[in-house]
Structures are given as structure tokens and as C-alpha cells.
Write an enzyme that holds these catalytic residues in place. Structure first.
Site, PDB file in Angstrom:
ATOM      1  N   LYS A  35       0.815  -1.210   0.000  1.00 36.93           N
ATOM      2  CA  LYS A  35       0.000   0.000   0.000  1.00 36.93           C
ATOM      3  C   LYS A  35       0.852   1.264   0.000  1.00 36.93           C
ATOM      4  O   LYS A  35       0.671   2.153  -0.836  1.00 36.93           O
ATOM      5  CB  LYS A  35      -0.898  -0.011   1.231  1.00 36.93           C
ATOM      6  CG  LYS A  35      -1.736   1.231   1.376  1.00 36.93           C
ATOM      7  CD  LYS A  35      -2.399   1.271   2.732  1.00 36.93           C
ATOM      8  CE  LYS A  35      -1.362   1.576   3.805  1.00 36.93           C
ATOM      9  NZ  LYS A  35      -1.977   1.879   5.107  1.00 36.93           N
ATOM     10  N   THR A  36       1.807   1.310   0.926  1.00 39.62           N
ATOM     11  CA  THR A  36       2.611   2.521   1.055  1.00 39.62           C
ATOM     12  C   THR A  36       3.409   2.786  -0.217  1.00 39.62           C
ATOM     13  O   THR A  36       3.498   3.916  -0.680  1.00 39.62           O
ATOM     14  CB  THR A  36       3.562   2.393   2.251  1.00 39.62           C
ATOM     15  OG1 THR A  36       2.803   1.964   3.381  1.00 39.62           O
ATOM     16  CG2 THR A  36       4.197   3.727   2.578  1.00 39.62           C
ATOM     17  N   ASP A 214      -4.739   8.479   3.667  1.00 39.97           N
ATOM     18  CA  ASP A 214      -4.289   7.136   4.018  1.00 39.97           C
ATOM     19  C   ASP A 214      -5.121   6.601   5.187  1.00 39.97           C
ATOM     20  O   ASP A 214      -5.735   7.381   5.917  1.00 39.97           O
ATOM     21  CB  ASP A 214      -2.804   7.191   4.409  1.00 39.97           C
ATOM     22  CG  ASP A 214      -2.174   5.811   4.419  1.00 39.97           C
ATOM     23  OD1 ASP A 214      -2.826   4.867   3.919  1.00 39.97           O
ATOM     24  OD2 ASP A 214      -1.049   5.675   4.916  1.00 39.97           O
ATOM     25  N   GLU A 215      -5.148   5.290   5.372  1.00 42.59           N
ATOM     26  CA  GLU A 215      -5.891   4.652   6.467  1.00 42.59           C
ATOM     27  C   GLU A 215      -7.322   5.175   6.520  1.00 42.59           C
ATOM     28  O   GLU A 215      -7.839   5.545   7.582  1.00 42.59           O
ATOM     29  CB  GLU A 215      -5.201   4.911   7.814  1.00 42.59           C
ATOM     30  CG  GLU A 215      -3.769   4.433   7.893  1.00 42.59           C
ATOM     31  CD  GLU A 215      -3.632   2.933   8.047  1.00 42.59           C
ATOM     32  OE1 GLU A 215      -4.638   2.204   7.891  1.00 42.59           O
ATOM     33  OE2 GLU A 215      -2.497   2.491   8.297  1.00 42.59           O
ATOM     34  N   GLN A 245      -9.474  -3.903   8.147  1.00 42.45           N
ATOM     35  CA  GLN A 245      -8.550  -3.489   9.206  1.00 42.45           C
ATOM     36  C   GLN A 245      -9.078  -2.289   9.989  1.00 42.45           C
ATOM     37  O   GLN A 245      -8.319  -1.544  10.596  1.00 42.45           O
ATOM     38  CB  GLN A 245      -7.179  -3.163   8.611  1.00 42.45           C
ATOM     39  CG  GLN A 245      -6.481  -4.399   8.068  1.00 42.45           C
ATOM     40  CD  GLN A 245      -5.081  -4.082   7.585  1.00 42.45           C
ATOM     41  OE1 GLN A 245      -4.177  -3.812   8.364  1.00 42.45           O
ATOM     42  NE2 GLN A 245      -4.895  -4.116   6.275  1.00 42.45           N
ATOM     43  N   ARG A 599       0.004  -9.729  10.596  1.00 47.54           N
ATOM     44  CA  ARG A 599       1.306  -9.116  10.894  1.00 47.54           C
ATOM     45  C   ARG A 599       2.436 -10.100  10.644  1.00 47.54           C
ATOM     46  O   ARG A 599       3.593  -9.733  10.517  1.00 47.54           O
ATOM     47  CB  ARG A 599       1.405  -8.657  12.363  1.00 47.54           C
ATOM     48  CG  ARG A 599       0.437  -7.588  12.843  1.00 47.54           C
ATOM     49  CD  ARG A 599       0.381  -6.400  11.951  1.00 47.54           C
ATOM     50  NE  ARG A 599      -0.686  -6.564  10.971  1.00 47.54           N
ATOM     51  CZ  ARG A 599      -0.801  -5.826   9.877  1.00 47.54           C
ATOM     52  NH1 ARG A 599       0.095  -4.908   9.604  1.00 47.54           N
ATOM     53  NH2 ARG A 599      -1.797  -6.012   9.034  1.00 47.54           N
TER      54      ARG A 599
END
Length: 666
Positions: A35-36, A214-215, A245, A599
Site C-alpha cells: 500500500k505505502t 491514508d488509512e 482493518q 502481521r
DNA sequence: GACTAACGTTTTTTT
DNA sequence: AACGTTAGTC
């Protein structure tokens, strides 16, 4: 080519996202799907296509995320271009909006930002003044309700509980009288400014033509409205997130924002990033099987690019003591066998109190560890004191800060005098500082108190003259004031141990150094105070610097990854937490577990205990209902005894898990 | 104003 | 169990 990025290294979906710069774009980015990288490449691409860096805005949730993003873009494009980008949080964006136009909303330009500590102090004070302090209501609870109301768009006077509503209104009046805003006001007033003032709206829409958020699954209704006001046609807005998430519903995040993005910005281009580069197939399969149980998702299935992998273990423990011991021992063995690094391991838990037992076992086995998000730097008393001194230096009329330092150190201006000064200021429409400099007030109180006030205000005024002369940097002036006022001496004297003294001294030096850096860059004290108010320690040093095993809550683990993950306490009542079962938010708990599972890169172990010590009492536990929801294709169910028993008889540590497999199959 | 004793509380956490 | 808060004392 100008950009230091290349399309070649991106997969099809990522490339599509990077290439779509027109109109609304929704990037659904599953865990570990790059994503980043996609977002930063997309912004680099904007620059590459000739969009002015000053028109580009990227909004994140934390300062840390903001600086990371800026850094990563910085690695791809011209330095000067990277510096012109605006990468910040929703709150600091609002500070920018408001420093520009808050005058239109009836505040003075130099408003100050009230931190949670200030807020609590203010509410406490109001409860005393307005009565009801004996009701043993926590100021925190009042503030939580105020925050909820503000973010949900409910007028404070319409809050359900009459007493709360009364306090809330008084609180808000007080803030306004002091030309101060709290965190929620930043969003509220920022939105109001854009909504009700066309010139401001036009100004900022012209300023920021390309916006990225973002997020996005963590935005609340108010932030969504702010975004709508900020982004006008042709809606060059890109939001990135993953509804699976979304774990901050309890503080107002609206999954709806991402679930029905098209309601807010019609006809968006939707890009799904589903190729996961982080975890093994076994881990991802297990994660997918769990999250499928949630209703109302944006359907997507993560595909593993890493095939196979060890099975995910579910291990039953006798008690929480065993759990902690097991993990510490196994990590020791594992590290020796694999010559890995301690940093490769993480232990994830639902609540902070679960960390205690784990910390003990780490210390016992001499395993270095880092606890993420323990005590906040900015919550430390001395840090808040020093910031209050700095704030008073910047603007003595900042009542909250002034009242905080008024008698720290004790200088003969007690509570009674403070109340008199506050009352006087109210009657005469002055600030508390104004009252304390008013001859009429000084005559009305005892000579002793009057002298004490005169001494104090003279000292502050003298320091302010030095500051305003700009002949010496702000950190020098502040440092001198802290010394002259006797604050440093008083703080030192109040420490019980030498360690405590060093610790507090370091904190203060840290603040002064940071201020020095601002001064050296020609930034104002005001800017320093803004940033400090909005900062949290998670942004700074800590995490990267320290090394060792990571102990972290599931919430704080979002966005991180580790080769080896232990997820502890999978018991009914812990995960899912009993309170969420009561409140019917089990879906969010399931997402929390999903976040935890995703994770892990190589190896994942889930544990649950038959009994656990809770509030000093041993209580029996049942396994989390989530365990039964996991598809068992890549699961390995075992227990403490199975594994620890096998270990003793099996010296082939390198083959530990393979051996385990055989052991369990018979 | 500083110290001690008793008391009550205890999900997650950013800005 | 352990922490923070508060009330009461000197």
C-alpha cells in the site's frame, strides 16, 4: 526520467492505482499488499506528470505515518519538490486552515491548542466550580462524551445527560473565552470554516488540488465532511484503506466511509490490491478464513505470493504464567537455532495488562524487549509544565497554561488566589494574566499574595521582552526562565531517586533541544507549540532505536510486520473482549484478530490459557470462539505439554517444528 | 504544602 | 496486583 521510481516493479493493480490521477480513486489495499509503495509512487507520478508539488496534499492519521511517507517520497523525487508537498495529519491540516481563517469564526488568530491534560484540568475545575464534583464522575468520562458529541455533530447542549451537557457547555464557553481549541475543535472549526466561508473554501481548494487520504477506514464522519468540503470538482481525491482493518470504531471511525465511498464522491475508480507479499500461504489462508465471517465487507481475497509455509499453531496453555514462559523459552531456542535477531519476534496482545507477565518472563530469560506505547512523553508532568511555561512566554493570556504554572514551583499564589484572579478576569472581561497585572485586582487581595503575583508576572514579562527582542533563541529564554523561577530546583528537589531526577532532567532537556532546533530553522515558538500539542511520543524516537522483541497491543501493531509472531490470550472475554460482546461489536474484534494474524510473515503461534490471573484473582478461561472459526487446513492444534515435553526428548532444535509435526500426528 | 493511608478502578488509543 | 486518586494529618 525525473522520478526515481519505475512502473516495472509494480504489479498490475498497483500500476493502475499509480496511473489514475484524475477524479476520485478508492484503493482497497489488503494487509501486506504494498500500500505505502503504491501511494508514494502515485504521488511521485503526480510530480512526474507536472502537477505542482505545492498543490499536493497527503493526509495521514499519525505524525509518524506522515513523516514516513514524506521520507519515502523524498527518496524518489527531487528534494525541493518533496519539501513543498504537504504531508500531515487531519489535525495539523486543520491548524493550517485555522491559522489562516479562524478570525472568521470569532477566534483570535493566535489561538492555542488544548491538550488532553489541559482539558481534564479544565473539566475538573468546572466540576468544582459548578458543583457535582462529589458525584465521583471522572473528568475523562465527561471529555469522552464531549468528544463523541462533537464528532457526531450533536450540539453540546443536546447531550443526553443534563449534567454532562451543562458541563460541556461550560467547558466550551471556557475554551472560547480563553481563545483555545481542543483536538476535536480543530476538526470541527476547520470543517466549519470551509463549509460556511466560500472564500476560504475557494482558497484552499485552489491550494490543494490533489488530495490523498491514508488509512481511510479510520476516518470518522467529521473528517469525511472536512474532506468533502476540501475537495471540490473534479474531485481529484484518492483514499486508501482496508475495511477489514478497521479497528477504531470505538472511537468513532466510520467503516461506512470506505464501504460507501461512492456516496460521497460519485463514480470513483476502484482498485483492489489483493496480492500479498508479506505472509506465507498458510498464514494468509487462516486469516482469510476468519475475516470471511464478517458481514458487509468489501469482498476481497488476499492471495499469497509466498507459497506454503509452516502451519499456524494453536497452543493451549495451563495458565498465563505458562504462556509467558513458553514464549520466552521458545524464542530463546528459536533464536539460537536460526541465528535470527530478537527484532524478528513480536508478541501481540489485546490489553496492556497482559504485557506484565510477558515482561517478567523476558527479564527472567534476559531477552531484550521493547514495549510500544507505554507512558507517553508528552504526558509526563515536567514536559507539560515546561510546555506550559513556553506557552505563557508566547502568550501570557493563555489562561490554562498560566494557571498550570502559577504555583509550580510554590511561590505563594495558592488556589484561593488563583480563584480570585479567575473571578476578577471574568468580571472585567480580561484574561487571568490581565487580572494579575490589574492594579484594581492587586489592591483587592492581601499584600502578601499581591507581592507574590507581582514578582511572578514581572519575571515572566522580563523573559517575554527578551524573547520578543529576538536577540537570543527561544530555548535560551525559556531555559533561563525555568531556572530563575526556581522551577528546575523545585523539580529536582521533588525527586525520590537519582534515576528519577536524571529522567526528568532529560525530558526537559529534550523539550529545550527540540525548541532549539525549531529556533535554528527560524520557526516560531507558536509553530513549536502547535506541533508539540499534536505530537505523541509514538512519532518520535523510541520504536526504531530500541532493539529486542516487540511487545505490543493488537491495535498498535497495525501497519507493522514481523517474521515471527505470537498472538496471546485467545480466550473468550479477552479476544473477543467481554465488553465488545456486550456491545455487539464482535465484528471489530474479529478484524482485530485478523490484523494480528496478518502481521506475521513466516511463523505464527496463537495461544490460549485454561486459567488466567485477573485483578489478582485466578479465573478459568474458555478458548476464544474465533479459534473454531479458523479453517483447519493449515492449523496445528497442540498444547504446552506437547511442545515442551517433546523439546526435552528432542535435541534436534533446528528441526524442532518438523519434529513437532510428527509427534502430533500419531 | 507535603506526606501517608485508604480507597477504588481496571479495553483498545490518536490527535 | 498494581496503579492512581483523594482525604486527612502534621
Amino acid at each position: 526520467m525525473a522520478g526515481g521510481f519505475s512502473f516495472d516493479s509494480l504489479n498490475h493493480a498497483q500500476r493502475e492505482a499509480v496511473g489514475s490521477l484524475e477524479g476520485p480513486v478508492l484503493i482497497l489495499a489488503g494487509a501486506g499488499t504494498g500500500k505505502t509503495r503504491t501511494v508514494t509512487c502515485r504521488i511521485a507520478n503526480m510530480l512526474h506528470r507536472g502537477i505542482a508539488p505545492g498543490s499536493i496534499l497527503a493526509v495521514t492519521f499519525t505524525n509518524k505515518a506522515a513523516s514516513e511517507m514524506r521520507e519515502r517520497i523524498g527518496g524518489m523525487v527531487r528534494k525541493s519538490a518533496a519539501e513543498e508537498l504537504t504531508v500531515c495529519t487531519f489535525h495539523s491540516l486543520c491548524v493550517r486552515l485555522l491559522r489562516h481563517g479562524i478570525g472568521r469564526l470569532g477566534y483570535k488568530q493566535n489561538f492555542s491548542i488544548c491538550t488532553p491534560g489541559d482539558q481534564a484540568g479544565l473539566v475538573k475545575q468546572l466540576m468544582v466550580r459548578k458543583g457535582g464534583a462529589e458525584e465521583k464522575i471522572k473528568p475523562q468520562a465527561v471529555l469522552a462524551e464531549i468528544s463523541r458529541a462533537k464528532n457526531a455533530g450533536i450540539p453540546l447542549e443536546a447531550m443526553k445527560d443534563d449534567y454532562f451537557a451543562m458541563l460541556a457547555v461550560a467547558y466550551q464557553n471556557e475554551l472560547r473565552a480563553q481563545n483555545a481549541v481542543d483536538f476535536d475543535d480543530l476538526l470541527l472549526l476547520g470543517t466549519e470554516l470551509l463549509r460556511d466561508h466560500a472564500e476560504e473554501r475557494a482558497f484552499f481548494r485552489q491550494r490543494y488540488t490533489h488530495v490523498t487520504v491514508d488509512e481511510f477506514q479510520d476516518t470518522n464522519a467529521l473528517q469525511m465532511e472536512l474532506l468533502q468540503q476540501l475537495v471540490g470538482p473534479p474531485h481529484h481525491v484518492c483514499v486508501v484503506g482496508d475495511d477489514d482493518q478497521s479497528i477504531y470504531g470505538w472511537r468513532g471511525a466510520e467503516v461506512e466511509n470506505i464501504l460507501s465511498f461512492e456516496r460521497f464522491f460519485p463514480d470513483p475508480k476502484v482498485v483492489r490490491l489483493e496480492e500479498n507479499y508479506r505472509s506465507t500461504h498458510a498464514i494468509l489462508h487462516t486469516a482469510n478464513s476468519l475475516i470471511r465471517r464478517n458481514a458487509g465487507r468489501r469482498e476481497k481475497t488476499l492471495r499469497a505470493t509466498l507459497k506454503g509455509g509452516e502451519p499456524v499453531r494453536v497452543v493451549e496453555m495451563g495458565c498465563d504464567e505458562d504462556e509467558a514462559t513458553f514464549i520466552a523459552e521458545e524464542m530463546s531456542i528459536d533464536k539460537k537455532a536460526s541465528s535470527g535477531r530478537w527484532e524478528d519476534f513480536a508478541v501481540l496482545f489485546r490489553t496492556n495488562q497482559q504485557s506484565r507477565k510477558l515482561e517478567e518472563s523476558m527479564r527472567r530469560l534476559k531477552i531484550p524487549y521493547r514495549m510500544v506505547g507505554a507512558q507517553s512523553f508528552y504526558d509526563r508532568r515536567e514536559v507539560r509544565d515546561v510546555l506550559a511555561y513556553a506557552q505563557v512566554l508566547d502568550d501570557p493570556e493563555a489562561d490554562i497554561a498560566l494557571l498550570r504554572i502559577l504555583n509550580s514551583p510554590p511561590r505563594g499564589i495558592g488556589q484561593a488566589t488563583a480563584v480570585l484572579a479567575t473571578d476578577f478576569s471574568r468580571e472585567h472581561g480580561l484574561s487571568v494574566w490581565g487580572a494579575m497585572r490589574h492594579p484594581g485586582f492587586l489592591d483587592s487581595i492581601s499584600a502578601r499574595a499581591g507581592n507574590a503575583i507581582r514578582n511572578f508576572t514581572d519575571q515572566v514579562a522580563a523573559a517575554k521582552v527578551r524573547l520578543d527582542s529576538q536577540l537570543e533563541p527561544a530555548n535560551h529564554v525559556l531555559s533561563m526562565l525555568l531556572d530563575e523561577s526556581g522551577y528546575l530546583e523545585w523539580l529536582r528537589r521533588g525527586c525520590k531517586t537519582p534515576e528519577e531526577r536524571d529522567q526528568r532532567g532529560e525530558s526537559i532537556q529534550g523539550v529545550l533541544d527540540e525548541l532549539g532546533r525549531y529556533a535554528a530553522k527560524g520557526r516560531t515558538l507558536r509553530k513549536f507549540l502547535d506541533d508539540s500539542a499534536l505530537a505523541s511520543d509514538r512519532d518520535d524516537d523510541d520504536l526504531e532505536k530500541k532493539n529486542g522483541v516487540t511487545l505490543i497491543t493488537l491495535h498498535a501493531s497495525k501497519g507493522l510486520e514481523f517474521p515471527v509472531v505470537y498472538l496471546v490470550g485467545l480466550e473468550e472475554g479477552v479476544l473477543p473482549h467481554s465488553r465488545s460482546v456486550d456491545e455487539g461489536t464482535k465484528d471489530e474484534e474479529r478484524r482485530l484478530l485478523y490484523v494480528g494474524i496478518t502481521r506475521a510473515q513466516k511463523r505464527l503461534t496463537l495461544t490460549w490459557c485454561r486459567s488466567r490471573v485477573k485483578w489478582g484473582q485466578k479465573v478459568g478461561c474458555t478458548p476464544s470462539s474465533f479459534i473454531a472459526e479458523l479453517d483447519d487446513e493449515h492449523l496445528l492444534i497442540s498444547s504446552y505439554d506437547d511442545i515442551m515435553g517433546a523439546e526435552v526428548s528432542d535435541d534436534e532444535l533446528g528441526d524442532f517444528f518438523g519434529g513437532m509435526d510428527d509427534f502430533l500426528k500419531d
